[in-house]
Design an enzyme around this catalytic site. Structure first.
Site, PDB file in Angstrom:
ATOM      1  N   TYR A 215      -3.751  -1.861   9.946  1.00 53.36           N
ATOM      2  CA  TYR A 215      -3.994  -2.632   8.910  1.00 53.36           C
ATOM      3  C   TYR A 215      -2.282  -1.815   7.981  1.00 53.36           C
ATOM      4  O   TYR A 215      -1.755  -2.923   7.917  1.00 53.36           O
ATOM      5  CB  TYR A 215      -5.016  -2.281   7.614  1.00 53.36           C
ATOM      6  CG  TYR A 215      -4.656  -2.475   6.640  1.00 53.36           C
ATOM      7  CD1 TYR A 215      -4.185  -3.319   5.943  1.00 53.36           C
ATOM      8  CD2 TYR A 215      -5.101  -0.789   5.926  1.00 53.36           C
ATOM      9  CE1 TYR A 215      -4.174  -3.708   4.780  1.00 53.36           C
ATOM     10  CE2 TYR A 215      -4.480  -1.032   4.403  1.00 53.36           C
ATOM     11  CZ  TYR A 215      -3.960  -2.243   3.179  1.00 53.36           C
ATOM     12  OH  TYR A 215      -3.826  -2.401   2.374  1.00 53.36           O
ATOM     13  N   HIS A 216      -2.175  -0.661   8.017  1.00 55.65           N
ATOM     14  CA  HIS A 216      -1.338  -0.483   7.384  1.00 55.65           C
ATOM     15  C   HIS A 216      -0.201  -0.454   7.802  1.00 55.65           C
ATOM     16  O   HIS A 216       0.941  -0.874   7.366  1.00 55.65           O
ATOM     17  CB  HIS A 216      -1.206   0.971   7.184  1.00 55.65           C
ATOM     18  CG  HIS A 216      -1.933   2.324   6.282  1.00 55.65           C
ATOM     19  ND1 HIS A 216      -3.554   2.297   6.919  1.00 55.65           N
ATOM     20  CD2 HIS A 216      -2.279   1.889   4.958  1.00 55.65           C
ATOM     21  CE1 HIS A 216      -4.103   2.880   5.424  1.00 55.65           C
ATOM     22  NE2 HIS A 216      -3.430   2.783   4.570  1.00 55.65           N
TER      23      HIS A 216
ATOM     24  N   SER B  64      -2.270   3.039  10.390  1.00 52.99           N
ATOM     25  CA  SER B  64      -3.482   2.622  11.287  1.00 52.99           C
ATOM     26  C   SER B  64      -2.906   0.725  11.449  1.00 52.99           C
ATOM     27  O   SER B  64      -1.823   0.525  11.014  1.00 52.99           O
ATOM     28  CB  SER B  64      -4.695   2.064   9.916  1.00 52.99           C
ATOM     29  OG  SER B  64      -4.456   1.414   8.978  1.00 52.99           O
TER      30      SER B  64
ATOM     31  N   LYS C 266       1.560  -3.667   6.436  1.00 59.75           N
ATOM     32  CA  LYS C 266       2.674  -3.649   5.405  1.00 59.75           C
ATOM     33  C   LYS C 266       3.587  -2.594   5.766  1.00 59.75           C
ATOM     34  O   LYS C 266       4.004  -3.446   4.737  1.00 59.75           O
ATOM     35  CB  LYS C 266       1.308  -3.166   4.511  1.00 59.75           C
ATOM     36  CG  LYS C 266      -0.113  -3.345   4.110  1.00 59.75           C
ATOM     37  CD  LYS C 266       0.556  -4.771   2.916  1.00 59.75           C
ATOM     38  CE  LYS C 266      -1.454  -4.573   2.744  1.00 59.75           C
ATOM     39  NZ  LYS C 266      -1.417  -5.898   1.549  1.00 59.75           N
TER      40      LYS C 266
ATOM     41  N   THR D 225       0.573  -0.712   0.006  1.00 65.66           N
ATOM     42  CA  THR D 225      -0.072   0.160  -0.155  1.00 65.66           C
ATOM     43  C   THR D 225       0.957   1.317   0.344  1.00 65.66           C
ATOM     44  O   THR D 225       2.056   1.061   0.809  1.00 65.66           O
ATOM     45  CB  THR D 225      -1.114  -0.131   0.701  1.00 65.66           C
ATOM     46  OG1 THR D 225      -1.802   1.506   1.514  1.00 65.66           O
ATOM     47  CG2 THR D 225      -0.253  -0.224   2.122  1.00 65.66           C
TER      48      THR D 225
HETATM   49  P1  NAD Z   1     -10.518  -8.011  -0.597  1.00 66.04           P
HETATM   50  O1  NAD Z   1     -11.129  -7.780   0.571  1.00 66.04           O
HETATM   51  O2  NAD Z   1     -11.413  -7.942  -1.005  1.00 66.04           O
HETATM   52  O3  NAD Z   1      -9.222  -9.038  -0.723  1.00 66.04           O
HETATM   53  C1  NAD Z   1      -8.596 -10.303  -0.041  1.00 66.04           C
HETATM   54  C2  NAD Z   1      -8.794 -11.493  -0.383  1.00 66.04           C
HETATM   55  O4  NAD Z   1      -8.213 -11.895   0.209  1.00 66.04           O
HETATM   56  C3  NAD Z   1     -10.239 -12.253   0.079  1.00 66.04           C
HETATM   57  O5  NAD Z   1     -11.228 -12.787  -0.756  1.00 66.04           O
HETATM   58  C4  NAD Z   1     -10.456 -13.009   1.253  1.00 66.04           C
HETATM   59  O6  NAD Z   1     -11.282 -13.590   1.454  1.00 66.04           O
HETATM   60  C5  NAD Z   1      -9.180 -13.341   1.001  1.00 66.04           C
HETATM   61  N1  NAD Z   1      -7.662 -13.579   2.304  1.00 66.04           N
HETATM   62  C6  NAD Z   1      -7.360 -12.491   3.243  1.00 66.04           C
HETATM   63  N2  NAD Z   1      -7.108 -13.092   3.968  1.00 66.04           N
HETATM   64  C7  NAD Z   1      -6.689 -14.584   3.738  1.00 66.04           C
HETATM   65  C8  NAD Z   1      -6.228 -16.102   4.461  1.00 66.04           C
HETATM   66  N3  NAD Z   1      -5.126 -15.647   5.441  1.00 66.04           N
HETATM   67  N4  NAD Z   1      -6.258 -17.123   3.597  1.00 66.04           N
HETATM   68  C9  NAD Z   1      -6.455 -16.637   2.755  1.00 66.04           C
HETATM   69  N5  NAD Z   1      -7.404 -15.477   1.725  1.00 66.04           N
HETATM   70  C10 NAD Z   1      -7.474 -14.991   2.563  1.00 66.04           C
HETATM   71  O7  NAD Z   1      -9.274  -7.190  -0.064  1.00 66.04           O
HETATM   72  P2  NAD Z   1      -8.390  -6.795  -2.047  1.00 66.04           P
HETATM   73  O8  NAD Z   1      -9.211  -4.787  -1.919  1.00 66.04           O
HETATM   74  O9  NAD Z   1      -9.196  -7.213  -2.898  1.00 66.04           O
HETATM   75  O10 NAD Z   1      -7.144  -5.943  -1.696  1.00 66.04           O
HETATM   76  C11 NAD Z   1      -6.075  -7.425  -2.013  1.00 66.04           C
HETATM   77  C12 NAD Z   1      -5.157  -6.996  -1.617  1.00 66.04           C
HETATM   78  O11 NAD Z   1      -4.342  -5.528  -2.093  1.00 66.04           O
HETATM   79  C13 NAD Z   1      -4.983  -6.548  -0.188  1.00 66.04           C
HETATM   80  O12 NAD Z   1      -3.700  -6.907   0.175  1.00 66.04           O
HETATM   81  C14 NAD Z   1      -4.358  -4.794  -0.388  1.00 66.04           C
HETATM   82  O13 NAD Z   1      -4.285  -4.611   1.140  1.00 66.04           O
HETATM   83  C15 NAD Z   1      -3.704  -4.478  -1.279  1.00 66.04           C
HETATM   84  N6  NAD Z   1      -5.314  -3.213  -1.643  1.00 66.04           N
HETATM   85  C16 NAD Z   1      -6.058  -2.474  -1.594  1.00 66.04           C
HETATM   86  C17 NAD Z   1      -6.218  -1.864  -2.510  1.00 66.04           C
HETATM   87  C18 NAD Z   1      -8.080  -0.693  -2.094  1.00 66.04           C
HETATM   88  O14 NAD Z   1      -7.869   0.072  -2.411  1.00 66.04           O
HETATM   89  N7  NAD Z   1      -8.884  -1.942  -2.339  1.00 66.04           N
HETATM   90  C19 NAD Z   1      -5.518  -0.670  -2.254  1.00 66.04           C
HETATM   91  C20 NAD Z   1      -3.988  -0.615  -1.955  1.00 66.04           C
HETATM   92  C21 NAD Z   1      -3.349  -2.334  -2.000  1.00 66.04           C
HETATM   93  N1  USQ Z   2     -12.495   9.054   3.473  1.00 64.35           N
HETATM   94  C1  USQ Z   2     -13.383  10.030   4.163  1.00 64.35           C
HETATM   95  N2  USQ Z   2     -15.129   9.993   3.729  1.00 64.35           N
HETATM   96  C2  USQ Z   2     -15.414   8.618   3.698  1.00 64.35           C
HETATM   97  C3  USQ Z   2     -14.217   7.441   3.186  1.00 64.35           C
HETATM   98  C4  USQ Z   2     -12.992   7.569   3.716  1.00 64.35           C
HETATM   99  O1  USQ Z   2     -13.206  11.689   3.919  1.00 64.35           O
HETATM  100  O2  USQ Z   2     -16.009   8.593   3.626  1.00 64.35           O
HETATM  101  C5  USQ Z   2     -11.434   9.200   3.867  1.00 64.35           C
HETATM  102  C6  USQ Z   2     -10.034   8.861   4.887  1.00 64.35           C
HETATM  103  O3  USQ Z   2     -10.201   9.280   6.198  1.00 64.35           O
HETATM  104  C7  USQ Z   2      -9.225   9.135   4.647  1.00 64.35           C
HETATM  105  C8  USQ Z   2      -9.526   8.888   3.300  1.00 64.35           C
HETATM  106  O4  USQ Z   2     -10.265   9.095   2.883  1.00 64.35           O
HETATM  107  O5  USQ Z   2      -7.980  10.066   4.581  1.00 64.35           O
HETATM  108  C9  USQ Z   2      -9.315   7.321   2.509  1.00 64.35           C
HETATM  109  O6  USQ Z   2      -9.512   6.328   3.152  1.00 64.35           O
HETATM  110  P1  USQ Z   2     -10.404   5.185   2.497  1.00 64.35           P
HETATM  111  O7  USQ Z   2     -10.959   4.276   3.129  1.00 64.35           O
HETATM  112  O8  USQ Z   2     -10.630   5.408   0.464  1.00 64.35           O
HETATM  113  O9  USQ Z   2      -8.909   4.547   2.229  1.00 64.35           O
HETATM  114  P2  USQ Z   2      -8.059   3.427   3.431  1.00 64.35           P
HETATM  115  O10 USQ Z   2      -8.242   3.722   4.409  1.00 64.35           O
HETATM  116  O11 USQ Z   2      -6.816   4.578   3.139  1.00 64.35           O
HETATM  117  O12 USQ Z   2      -7.106   2.384   2.437  1.00 64.35           O
HETATM  118  C10 USQ Z   2      -7.909   2.086   1.259  1.00 64.35           C
HETATM  119  C11 USQ Z   2      -7.852   0.155   0.972  1.00 64.35           C
HETATM  120  C12 USQ Z   2      -6.355   0.171   1.643  1.00 64.35           C
HETATM  121  C13 USQ Z   2      -5.174   0.162   0.359  1.00 64.35           C
HETATM  122  C14 USQ Z   2      -5.071   1.624   1.157  1.00 64.35           C
HETATM  123  C15 USQ Z   2      -4.286   2.377  -0.132  1.00 64.35           C
HETATM  124  O13 USQ Z   2      -8.560   0.153   2.056  1.00 64.35           O
HETATM  125  O14 USQ Z   2      -5.953  -1.734   1.557  1.00 64.35           O
HETATM  126  O15 USQ Z   2      -4.552  -0.145   1.417  1.00 64.35           O
HETATM  127  O16 USQ Z   2      -6.674   2.658   0.218  1.00 64.35           O
HETATM  128  S1  USQ Z   2      -3.530   4.558   1.022  1.00 64.35           S
HETATM  129  O17 USQ Z   2      -4.897   5.627   0.944  1.00 64.35           O
HETATM  130  O18 USQ Z   2      -2.822   4.332  -0.867  1.00 64.35           O
HETATM  131  O19 USQ Z   2      -2.595   3.501   1.894  1.00 64.35           O
END
Ligand code: NAD
Ligand code: USQ
Length: 395
Positions: free
Chosen positions: A189-190, A187, A193, A145
């Site tokens: 989560y972050h 967070s 990563k 991320t």
């Molecule tokens: P998602 O939650 O939709 O998909 C993740 C998948 O992984 C799910 O299907 C879940 O069931 C599976 N999973 C989780 N833990 C597991 C485990 N222990 N064993 C097997 N399967 C498991 O998430 P996404 O939005 O598709 O994100 C995928 C990846 O991309 C994540 O690692 C996330 O951090 C990264 N990412 C997502 C975004 C975004 O905006 N969605 C942005 C940046 C990075």
């Molecule tokens: N935000 C609002 N209103 C909302 C939702 C979010 O103002 O209704 C704000 C949040 O406070 C934050 C920003 O928008 O400042 C982004 O929030 P987000 O929920 O869109 O994204 P984030 O929590 O950062 O997480 C998402 C994905 C995560 C990925 C990350 C990439 O869920 O898996 O790693 O984006 S990044 O943001 O570049 O770190």
């Protein structure tokens, strides 16, 4: 090439699996379906009606003639099953999406913090350990991320993973060193990563594992060419306060005339990428693996940056929806600049899809079509970064 997609049932993993299959790659999905269980836990479901894995795979086979195989394995908890599968399948590459990816979910309670740490760290470590144990020359592509960097400081550009620094020597002079860009998670989560990065550094240094770590921005959009071929292939669309991400949420909120939920002043600047570029970037990363003794490749997987309040304004002007400035449930800088280097993907041929009215309306159309499935009670984020943040919002 044979590609194992860990987390292939998720928002990024499912379209990636279809896209790679369409391009002729042999795809094996591994997923424990935990994301579907979290839907049940939160009682907040994908806005789009996603089909069970069996239906998804059979539909794809009927349409494309290509069979994707699926194994239900918890990669964080079932190490032996994962290792045996890697040994049997002998994939050329593994794409690792399988982590708990929502920042608000990771901050909900002690349980959610512990779950996210246990799941994400064990998942990543198990994959690396199993690759080494099998002795196979697998290329690992991980979805990281942009949030590992924190979100920028004025006048500097965020590099692709590494930073050159000069360290003052004790006597006199300086030494130069290349380090991982200092981690600054916002967070739990972050934070997981940022720790994944150290696992990659170590397994690459010690065992020569070939790794590409993709520091991805916020993914927006929902469908790609392949998921549009049949409604049973539709991708998930998260809109709830935990899993919904900001731009998709605003587009969805506008479709039901819900005020656009800006956290705080909306001065947070973030990196974005459209889902069709996500799948394209993964394809590019697979086509360009690191050499045998090359250090971990780190690419910034994003195409543009936007300020949250500007996005709200844009959606509001397009749709006439009111903007609501709310107490921010998160502990984060309310104003930041963000300047990101994304030259690696551009040099390898990525042609960025940027925010365009047509694409925004496409997402809104999907949201409108399934608006009857929305539970308005689930929209506002009720996960607070600190106890004080919770009290502030309730008062
Ligand atoms: P998602 O939650 O939709 O998909 C993740 C998948 O992984 C799910 O299907 C879940 O069931 C599976 N999973 C989780 N833990 C597991 C485990 N222990 N064993 C097997 N399967 C498991 O998430 P996404 O939005 O598709 O994100 C995928 C990846 O991309 C994540 O690692 C996330 O951090 C990264 N990412 C997502 C975004 C975004 O905006 N969605 C942005 C940046 C990075
Ligand atoms: N935000 C609002 N209103 C909302 C939702 C979010 O103002 O209704 C704000 C949040 O406070 C934050 C920003 O928008 O400042 C982004 O929030 P987000 O929920 O869109 O994204 P984030 O929590 O950062 O997480 C998402 C994905 C995560 C990925 C990350 C990439 O869920 O898996 O790693 O984006 S990044 O943001 O570049 O770190």
């Amino acid at each position: 090439m044979k590609v194992m997609v860990l987390g292939g049932d998720g928002f990024c993993g499912w379209p990636t699996s279809l896209h790679l299959s369409n391009r002729g790659h042999d795809i094996v999905i591994v997923d424990n379906l935990s994301r579907r269980n979290i839907d049940n836990e939160l009682e907040a479901y994908s806005l789009t009606p996603i089909e069970p894995m069996g239906v998804r795979i059979n539909t794809w086979e009927q349409l494309s003639g290509k069979r994707i195989r699926f194994h239900r394995i918890d990669i964080a908890g079932e190490y032996d099953k994962l290792k045996t599968l890697i040994l049997e399948e002998k994939p050329d590459a593994i794409v690792h999406f399988a982590e708990q990816r929502a920042a608000p979910y990771s901050m909900k309670s002690e349980y959610h913090k512990c779950y996210t740490v246990n799941n994400n760290l064990n998942a990543t470590h198990n994959v690396l350990c199993a690759i080494v144990a099998t002795g196979l020359p697998v290329h690992l592509v991980h979805l990281g991320t942009m949030g590992v960097y924190g979100y920028g400081s004025p006048d500097t550009k965020i590099p692709e993973g590494y930073l050159n620094v000069r360290i003052r020597k004790e006597d006199a002079g300086e030494v130069e060193k290349e380090i991982l860009y200092p981690a600054d998670p916002g967070s739990i989560y972050h934070m997981t990563k940022t720790q994944d990065q150290l696992f990659f550094y170590y397994y690459n240094k010690n065992d020569g594992v070939r790794i590409t770590d993709l520091h991805q921005g916020i993914v927006w959009g929902t469908n790609i060419e392949e998921t549009l071929q049949d409604e049973r292939l539709i991708n998930r669309f998260d809109y709830d306060g935990d899993y919904g991400t900001v731009l998709n949420r605003f587009l969805m909120q506008s479709s039901i005339n819900h005020p656009l939920t800006v956290h705080g002043s909306g001065g947070q600047t973030r990196a974005f990428i459209h889902i069709q570029d996500t799948v394209r970037c993964i394809e590019i990363a697979l086509d360009n693996p690191p050499e045998r003794n090359e250090r971990v490749k780190i690419f910034n997987q994003m195409t543009e940056t936007h300020r949250v309040r500007d996005l709200a304004q844009l959606v509001s002007e397009m749709t006439g929806t009111e903007v609501l400035y709310m107490n921010n449930p998160r502990k984060e800088n309310e104003e930041n600049d963000l300047n990101v280097d994304n030259k690696c993907f551009l040099d390898l041929g990525l042609n960025p899809t940027t925010l365009a009215q047509g694409l925004l309306m496409e997402v809104r159309d999907v949201a409108e079509k399934y608006a009857h499935r929305c539970d308005r009670e689930k929209i506002i984020c009720k996960s607070y970064w600190t106890r004080e943040k919770g009290l502030e919002t309730q008062n």
